[in-house]
Design a protein around this motif. Structure first.
Motif, PDB file in Angstrom:
ATOM      1  N   THR A  42      89.118  -4.350  59.754  1.00 53.49           N
ATOM      2  CA  THR A  42      89.792  -3.299  58.759  1.00 53.49           C
ATOM      3  C   THR A  42      90.677  -4.512  57.777  1.00 53.49           C
ATOM      4  O   THR A  42      90.679  -4.424  56.544  1.00 53.49           O
ATOM      5  N   ALA A  43      91.054  -5.625  58.598  1.00 55.41           N
ATOM      6  CA  ALA A  43      91.817  -6.508  57.741  1.00 55.41           C
ATOM      7  C   ALA A  43      90.840  -7.386  56.776  1.00 55.41           C
ATOM      8  O   ALA A  43      90.987  -7.880  55.782  1.00 55.41           O
ATOM      9  N   VAL A  44      89.684  -7.427  57.240  1.00 52.88           N
ATOM     10  CA  VAL A  44      88.471  -8.111  56.383  1.00 52.88           C
ATOM     11  C   VAL A  44      88.507  -7.064  54.873  1.00 52.88           C
ATOM     12  O   VAL A  44      88.618  -7.658  53.831  1.00 52.88           O
ATOM     13  N   ALA A  45      88.564  -5.897  55.345  1.00 54.69           N
ATOM     14  CA  ALA A  45      88.519  -4.901  54.161  1.00 54.69           C
ATOM     15  C   ALA A  45      89.518  -4.987  53.161  1.00 54.69           C
ATOM     16  O   ALA A  45      89.457  -4.943  51.867  1.00 54.69           O
ATOM     17  N   LEU A  46      90.641  -4.911  53.909  1.00 51.25           N
ATOM     18  CA  LEU A  46      92.005  -4.988  52.999  1.00 51.25           C
ATOM     19  C   LEU A  46      91.848  -6.361  52.210  1.00 51.25           C
ATOM     20  O   LEU A  46      92.770  -6.249  51.222  1.00 51.25           O
ATOM     21  N   GLN A  47      91.731  -7.366  52.718  1.00 46.24           N
ATOM     22  CA  GLN A  47      91.658  -8.726  52.052  1.00 46.24           C
ATOM     23  C   GLN A  47      90.947  -8.595  50.785  1.00 46.24           C
ATOM     24  O   GLN A  47      91.146  -9.185  49.933  1.00 46.24           O
ATOM     25  N   ALA A  48      89.408  -7.924  51.133  1.00 49.32           N
ATOM     26  CA  ALA A  48      88.695  -7.801  49.855  1.00 49.32           C
ATOM     27  C   ALA A  48      89.389  -6.944  48.893  1.00 49.32           C
ATOM     28  O   ALA A  48      89.080  -7.387  47.638  1.00 49.32           O
ATOM     29  N   ILE A  49      90.231  -6.045  49.199  1.00 52.30           N
ATOM     30  CA  ILE A  49      90.596  -5.029  48.055  1.00 52.30           C
ATOM     31  C   ILE A  49      91.848  -6.241  47.486  1.00 52.30           C
ATOM     32  O   ILE A  49      91.712  -6.218  46.146  1.00 52.30           O
ATOM     33  N   ARG A  50      92.531  -7.119  48.180  1.00 54.09           N
ATOM     34  CA  ARG A  50      93.519  -7.944  47.398  1.00 54.09           C
ATOM     35  C   ARG A  50      92.749  -9.017  46.571  1.00 54.09           C
ATOM     36  O   ARG A  50      93.048  -9.089  45.489  1.00 54.09           O
TER      37      ARG A  50
END
Length: 350
Positions: free
Chosen positions: A154-162
């Motif tokens: 999930t952190a990978v996905a949130l970093q992608a949003i950033r």
């Protein structure tokens, strides 16, 4: 203890291994649950990609055979004499990213020289794991350890949003509805995406994409993604996430994004590809990429999951035993597109 060990491509064995000695700053974790990541699958099918095979990793000084698993949670069994942030009995999750720490900005280290527990050194597909304290983060007592095993992807996905510089009410396209694609949909929805177009070849995965927040789902084998998007957004969408890892979706991602919009590549590619940069030059689309996450994103992911702001649990499609990791894990993910996130049960504590 039993562990799932990478020896070489298509050679992962569940075997008895010795646990490393606990250092003064080490934490011994009784692993509860560990997720099979797309990266683990890439290593199994086409590796070694990140696993050091013939030479030691310069940060960990380890090489294959290596215990896989970098998405995991568990309960602290024992701590080294200098450990102060966690204690025996605590529920914890592991931030598996290992960097040198040479630069003030951790992103520099991540892209210059980094590895992960479970790739560059032993990880969480084992009954116990020895992890340095700085990588161990305490969870709330009532947090599900199954959810803890979903923090890392999930952190990978949130970093992608950033990395995409997404803004509230942006339109979004996601190419690929595998585990990271699904989590990217969830993250984009939490970040305020207005419309989320999702493209995949699997009807099962598209159905799951709709369940987690996609507003439009399209089988890209039956409809042209670019033409479909431009029915709704003639100039293209604001932000696109390439999460399929194949050449055609890279091209489609760029061509379905508006001028000055951003395409963020999140995939791991098993093979090199031909790429004509003129499709960027002539479209005005910006290209970004991401590999993992910054520390604050990882910590924010935990807080967002614990508060209920994000719920990644719908991506879980199966739970298997460690002995089943090859047949019901790697092979199932390869052959059964209804599978998304498969959790491996170690202690199975909740």
């Amino acid at each position: 203890m039993k562990a799932a060990v990478f020896h070489n491509v298509k050679d992962v064995r569940v075997e008895d291994v010795e646990l490393k000695e606990l250092s003064p700053t080490g934490v011994k974790i009784k692993v509860a649950w560990a997720g099979i990541c797309g990266t683990d699958l890439h290593e199994y099918l086409a590796g070694p990609i990140f696993v050091p095979l013939n030479e030691e990793n310069p940060l960990t000084h380890d090489k294959a055979p290596v215990t896989l698993g970098h998405e995991f949670s568990g309960i602290v069994e024992e701590v080294g004499q200098d450990v102060t942030s966690v204690k025996s009995g605590d529920k914890v999750v592991v931030n598996p990213l290992i960097i040198s720490g040479e630069h003030e900005n951790g992103l520099y280290d991540m892209y210059n020289d980094s590895t992960f527990y479970g790739l560059g050194t032993d990880g969480g597909f084992a009954e116990f794991a020895i992890i340095e304290e700085k990588h161990v983060i305490k969870l709330e007592d009532d947090t599900s350890l199954k959810l803890g095993a979903l923090v890392e992807p999930t952190a990978v996905a949130l970093q992608a949003i950033r990395e995409s510089r997404m803004e509230f009410s942006d339109s979004v396209a996601v190419y690929g509805a595998g585990p990271i694609g699904l989590l990217t949909i969830i993250a984009a929805r939490a970040a305020g995406a207005k419309d989320i177009f999702v493209f995949d070849l699997s009807e099962e995965r598209l159905k799951k994409a709709k369940e987690v927040g996609a507003t439009h789902i399209v089988n890209s084998g039956e409809q042209n993604p670019i033409e479909y998007i431009k029915q709704y957004y003639p100039d293209g969408v604001d932000r696109t996430f390439e999460v399929a890892g194949v050449p055609i979706t890279v091209k489609q991602s760029i061509l379905s994004t508006r001028p000055r919009g951003v395409v963020t590549v999140v995939s791991i590619f098993e093979k090199a590809m031909d790429f004509n940069p003129m499709i960027l030059t002539t479209s005005g689309v910006h290209l970004a990429s991401t590999l993992a996450y910054e520390d604050d994103i990882f910590e924010a992911t935990i807080k967002m999951i614990e508060s209920g702001q994000i719920d990644p649990s719908p991506v879980i499609t199966d739970r298997i035993e460690l002995d089943e990791i090859v047949d019901k894990g790697f092979k199932a993910l390869t052959n059964d597109k209804s599978q998304a996130k498969i959790l491996v049960k170690l202690s199975g504590e909740e």
